[in-house]
Design a protein around this motif. Structure first.
Motif, PDB file in Angstrom:
ATOM      1  N   LEU A   1       0.837  -1.204   0.000  1.00 52.54           N
ATOM      2  CA  LEU A   1       0.000   0.000   0.000  1.00 52.54           C
ATOM      3  C   LEU A   1       0.873   1.256   0.000  1.00 52.54           C
ATOM      4  N   TYR A   2       1.924   1.254   0.828  1.00 59.36           N
ATOM      5  CA  TYR A   2       2.861   2.384   0.847  1.00 59.36           C
ATOM      6  C   TYR A   2       3.458   2.613  -0.543  1.00 59.36           C
ATOM      7  N   TYR A   3       3.865   1.521  -1.165  1.00 63.10           N
ATOM      8  CA  TYR A   3       4.509   1.634  -2.479  1.00 63.10           C
ATOM      9  C   TYR A   3       3.547   2.221  -3.511  1.00 63.10           C
ATOM     10  N   ARG A   4       2.282   1.893  -3.373  1.00 61.21           N
ATOM     11  CA  ARG A   4       1.285   2.371  -4.348  1.00 61.21           C
ATOM     12  C   ARG A   4       0.941   3.841  -4.159  1.00 61.21           C
ATOM     13  N   ILE A   5       0.835   4.300  -2.931  1.00 66.92           N
ATOM     14  CA  ILE A   5       0.338   5.661  -2.711  1.00 66.92           C
ATOM     15  C   ILE A   5       1.431   6.699  -2.508  1.00 66.92           C
ATOM     16  N   PHE A   6       2.641   6.264  -2.133  1.00 65.99           N
ATOM     17  CA  PHE A   6       3.753   7.203  -1.991  1.00 65.99           C
ATOM     18  C   PHE A   6       4.687   7.025  -3.187  1.00 65.99           C
ATOM     19  N   VAL A   7       4.851   8.076  -3.966  1.00 64.44           N
ATOM     20  CA  VAL A   7       5.577   7.947  -5.234  1.00 64.44           C
ATOM     21  C   VAL A   7       7.028   8.408  -5.129  1.00 64.44           C
ATOM     22  N   THR A   8       7.481   8.803  -3.962  1.00 63.05           N
ATOM     23  CA  THR A   8       8.868   9.230  -3.805  1.00 63.05           C
ATOM     24  C   THR A   8       9.803   8.045  -4.041  1.00 63.05           C
ATOM     25  N   ARG A   9      10.782   8.229  -4.918  1.00 65.94           N
ATOM     26  CA  ARG A   9      11.672   7.124  -5.301  1.00 65.94           C
ATOM     27  C   ARG A   9      12.459   6.589  -4.091  1.00 65.94           C
ATOM     28  N   LYS A  10      12.985   7.496  -3.284  1.00 64.82           N
ATOM     29  CA  LYS A  10      13.777   7.079  -2.122  1.00 64.82           C
ATOM     30  C   LYS A  10      12.929   6.274  -1.151  1.00 64.82           C
ATOM     31  N   PHE A  11      11.710   6.745  -0.910  1.00 60.34           N
ATOM     32  CA  PHE A  11      10.835   6.038   0.023  1.00 60.34           C
ATOM     33  C   PHE A  11      10.452   4.675  -0.537  1.00 60.34           C
ATOM     34  N   ARG A  12      10.225   4.592  -1.831  1.00 54.55           N
ATOM     35  CA  ARG A  12       9.869   3.301  -2.424  1.00 54.55           C
ATOM     36  C   ARG A  12      11.004   2.296  -2.307  1.00 54.55           C
ATOM     37  N   LEU A  13      12.233   2.770  -2.412  1.00 50.65           N
ATOM     38  CA  LEU A  13      13.382   1.879  -2.233  1.00 50.65           C
ATOM     39  C   LEU A  13      13.435   1.356  -0.794  1.00 50.65           C
ATOM     40  N   ILE A  14      13.127   2.221   0.158  1.00 53.24           N
ATOM     41  CA  ILE A  14      13.084   1.789   1.561  1.00 53.24           C
ATOM     42  C   ILE A  14      11.986   0.762   1.761  1.00 53.24           C
ATOM     43  N   VAL A  15      10.844   0.980   1.115  1.00 47.43           N
ATOM     44  CA  VAL A  15       9.721   0.037   1.207  1.00 47.43           C
ATOM     45  C   VAL A  15      10.131  -1.329   0.647  1.00 47.43           C
ATOM     46  N   LEU A  16      10.778  -1.325  -0.499  1.00 48.43           N
ATOM     47  CA  LEU A  16      11.207  -2.588  -1.101  1.00 48.43           C
ATOM     48  C   LEU A  16      12.230  -3.298  -0.221  1.00 48.43           C
ATOM     49  N   GLY A  17      13.155  -2.535   0.351  1.00 47.43           N
ATOM     50  CA  GLY A  17      14.148  -3.125   1.252  1.00 47.43           C
ATOM     51  C   GLY A  17      13.503  -3.737   2.485  1.00 47.43           C
ATOM     52  N   THR A  18      12.498  -3.039   3.039  1.00 48.80           N
ATOM     53  CA  THR A  18      11.786  -3.567   4.202  1.00 48.80           C
ATOM     54  C   THR A  18      11.001  -4.824   3.842  1.00 48.80           C
ATOM     55  N   ALA A  19      10.384  -4.822   2.665  1.00 49.41           N
ATOM     56  CA  ALA A  19       9.637  -6.000   2.224  1.00 49.41           C
ATOM     57  C   ALA A  19      10.563  -7.214   2.088  1.00 49.41           C
ATOM     58  N   CYS A  20      11.729  -7.007   1.549  1.00 47.31           N
ATOM     59  CA  CYS A  20      12.703  -8.111   1.436  1.00 47.31           C
ATOM     60  C   CYS A  20      13.104  -8.628   2.814  1.00 47.31           C
ATOM     61  N   PHE A  21      13.281  -7.706   3.758  1.00 45.16           N
ATOM     62  CA  PHE A  21      13.644  -8.115   5.122  1.00 45.16           C
ATOM     63  C   PHE A  21      12.521  -8.942   5.748  1.00 45.16           C
ATOM     64  N   VAL A  22      11.266  -8.530   5.559  1.00 40.24           N
ATOM     65  CA  VAL A  22      10.129  -9.261   6.113  1.00 40.24           C
ATOM     66  C   VAL A  22      10.055 -10.663   5.511  1.00 40.24           C
ATOM     67  N   ILE A  23      10.308 -10.770   4.204  1.00 44.95           N
ATOM     68  CA  ILE A  23      10.275 -12.082   3.543  1.00 44.95           C
ATOM     69  C   ILE A  23      11.361 -12.986   4.117  1.00 44.95           C
ATOM     70  N   VAL A  24      12.565 -12.448   4.275  1.00 45.67           N
ATOM     71  CA  VAL A  24      13.665 -13.231   4.861  1.00 45.67           C
ATOM     72  C   VAL A  24      13.316 -13.636   6.297  1.00 45.67           C
ATOM     73  N   TRP A  25      12.727 -12.701   7.042  1.00 41.39           N
ATOM     74  CA  TRP A  25      12.365 -12.966   8.441  1.00 41.39           C
ATOM     75  C   TRP A  25      11.389 -14.133   8.544  1.00 41.39           C
ATOM     76  N   VAL A  26      10.329 -14.123   7.724  1.00 39.08           N
ATOM     77  CA  VAL A  26       9.333 -15.176   7.832  1.00 39.08           C
ATOM     78  C   VAL A  26       9.904 -16.514   7.358  1.00 39.08           C
ATOM     79  N   ILE A  27      10.809 -16.489   6.388  1.00 38.29           N
ATOM     80  CA  ILE A  27      11.443 -17.741   5.949  1.00 38.29           C
ATOM     81  C   ILE A  27      12.289 -18.331   7.065  1.00 38.29           C
ATOM     82  N   VAL A  28      13.063 -17.474   7.744  1.00 35.42           N
ATOM     83  CA  VAL A  28      13.897 -17.944   8.862  1.00 35.42           C
ATOM     84  C   VAL A  28      13.026 -18.513   9.973  1.00 35.42           C
ATOM     85  N   MET A  29      11.916 -17.815  10.281  1.00 33.05           N
ATOM     86  CA  MET A  29      11.015 -18.292  11.333  1.00 33.05           C
ATOM     87  C   MET A  29      10.430 -19.654  10.970  1.00 33.05           C
TER      88      MET A  29
END
Length: 389
Positions: A121-149
């Motif tokens: 949702l953040y990625y869709r409504i906030f169009v700032t490039r820097k913020f979107r990169l942070i969103v993508l980085g956080t999403a990757c971290f969450v995916i890694v986290w759930v895989i480890v769990m």
């Protein structure tokens, strides 16, 4: 397990199963209602049943979270969750631990996909490039986290049957693992829900709007409070009487995904909530105005009767506008239904009301009451004037 004869019947009869079952059932309805409303709002806004990527993620997270609650109901109270372990059979304890193992897998997936939906949702409504990169980085971290769990939990015991006591084996420290899951989950929640605040504060918008947006996206911090509360009950995992002490932990484990889903669905349905709120306020306001008007009319009628009937001829009494705003929750468009009363003559006489249809044009109508004597007098005056001519 065999019942200890030294324990009192009152102690063995203690039970929280009814409370646990209820607290597992309520989130199912809330999750279904909230996500259903979100999908309805999304489909209405796009004039079709096409959803955004974050909507699909939320739908999946909701289905998993509902499964968590169903598993809790099926494997929890029937197998002793909320009762003292001394009152349970060995088979019940094994079934409870097996259900707890399955429950934990679905719990991790539910909270992870809820976070991913929020990030999408953040990625869709906030169009700032820097913020979107942070969103993508956080999403990757969450995916890694759930895989480890999931991997850690999947190989928590070797063989896996040792988790619920059907075989002997080596297992991880369940209490330490639960603490680690809760702490990392709470830190990720804090990060995810606070992420958009700096971006919102930097918007070129009125201060009030920025505050509203911050509250809208920051409401998810309630989930962090639930995560913190869960930490105080983790001791139940390592307790000897874990079926009794894990009852509170189990309830919070069902409500944490539920609250996360409710908070994540709040921004997409916020506009609908505002429309409903305005509609209800307008309805209450109109009922109040109608009551006051009726009271004043009754008081005026009594006063008029006491003074010998009607007021002087030609005196005009105007009633205030009574407006009712109708908002279309499907499209967000606002129409008005307007009713006006404007009367001439005694207040005790009947007054006509004209109601406009939705989308109509505001029209003011004046109704005049004239007595037979007035008509006679007017005709006589006209005849005299014509005779003079």
């Amino acid at each position: 397990m065999a019942t200890n004869s030294t324990l009192s019947p009152e102690y063995l009869a203690e039970s929280k199963t009814g409370l646990v079952t209820t607290m597992y059932a309520i989130p199912i309805a809330l999750e279904a209602l909230s996500t259903g409303w979100r999908l309805w709002a999304s489909a209405s806004a796009q004039s079709g049943f096409w959803f955004s990527f974050d909507d699909y993620l939320m739908l999946f997270a909701t289905l998993v979270a509902m499964t968590v609650c169903v598993l809790g109901i099926v494997y929890g109270p029937p197998n002793g969750l909320g009762r003292h372990i001394e009152a349970l059979s060995k088979h019940q304890v094994q079934q409870f631990l097996k259900g707890d193992y399955i429950f934990s897998h679905f719990y991790d997936i539910a909270i992870a996909f809820t976070k991913l939906s929020i990030l999408a949702l953040y990625y869709r409504i906030f169009v700032t490039r820097k913020f979107r990169l942070i969103v993508l980085g956080t999403a990757c971290f969450v995916i890694v986290w759930v895989i480890v769990m999931e991997v850690t939990l999947g190989f928590g015991c070797r063989p896996i049957k040792a988790w619920w006591g059907e075989a002997k084996g080596k297992c991880i420290n369940k209490e330490a693992f639960t603490y680690f899951t809760n702490v990392t989950n709470m830190v990720i929640d804090l990060w995810v829900f606070l992420m958009p605040i700096p971006v919102i504060l930097g918007l070129q918008a009125a201060k009030e709007k920025r505050i509203i947006l911050c509250l809208m996206f920051g409401v998810g911090l309630v989930v962090c409070a639930i995560s913190a509360a869960r930490l105080s009950f983790v001791f139940g995992v390592a307790s000897a009487d874990f079926t009794w002490n894990e009852a509170s932990l189990g309830i919070l484990s069902a409500w944490e995904p539920c609250c996360a889903i409710l908070c994540a669905n709040f921004p997409p349905i916020y506009r609908h909530l505002v429309i409903i709120s305005e509609f209800l306020r307008a309805g209450v306001r109109n009922v109040t105005q109608w009551t006051v008007t009726q009271s004043r009319s009754a008081a005026t009628g009594v006063s008029s009767d006491r003074h010998g009937g009607s007021k002087g001829k030609g005196e005009v009494q105007h009633h205030d506008w009574a407006k009712l705003n109708h908002s279309d929750a499907f499209t967000g468009e606002t129409n008005r239904t307007v009713t006006e009363v404007s009367a001439q003559g005694p207040p005790s006489d009947a007054v006509e009301m004209d109601g406009m249809k939705v989308g109509g044009i505001m029209v003011e109508r004046a109704f005049t009451q004239v007595s037979a004597q007035d008509v006679e007098a007017a005709c006589s005056s006209r005849d005299i004037e014509e005779g003079k001519e």
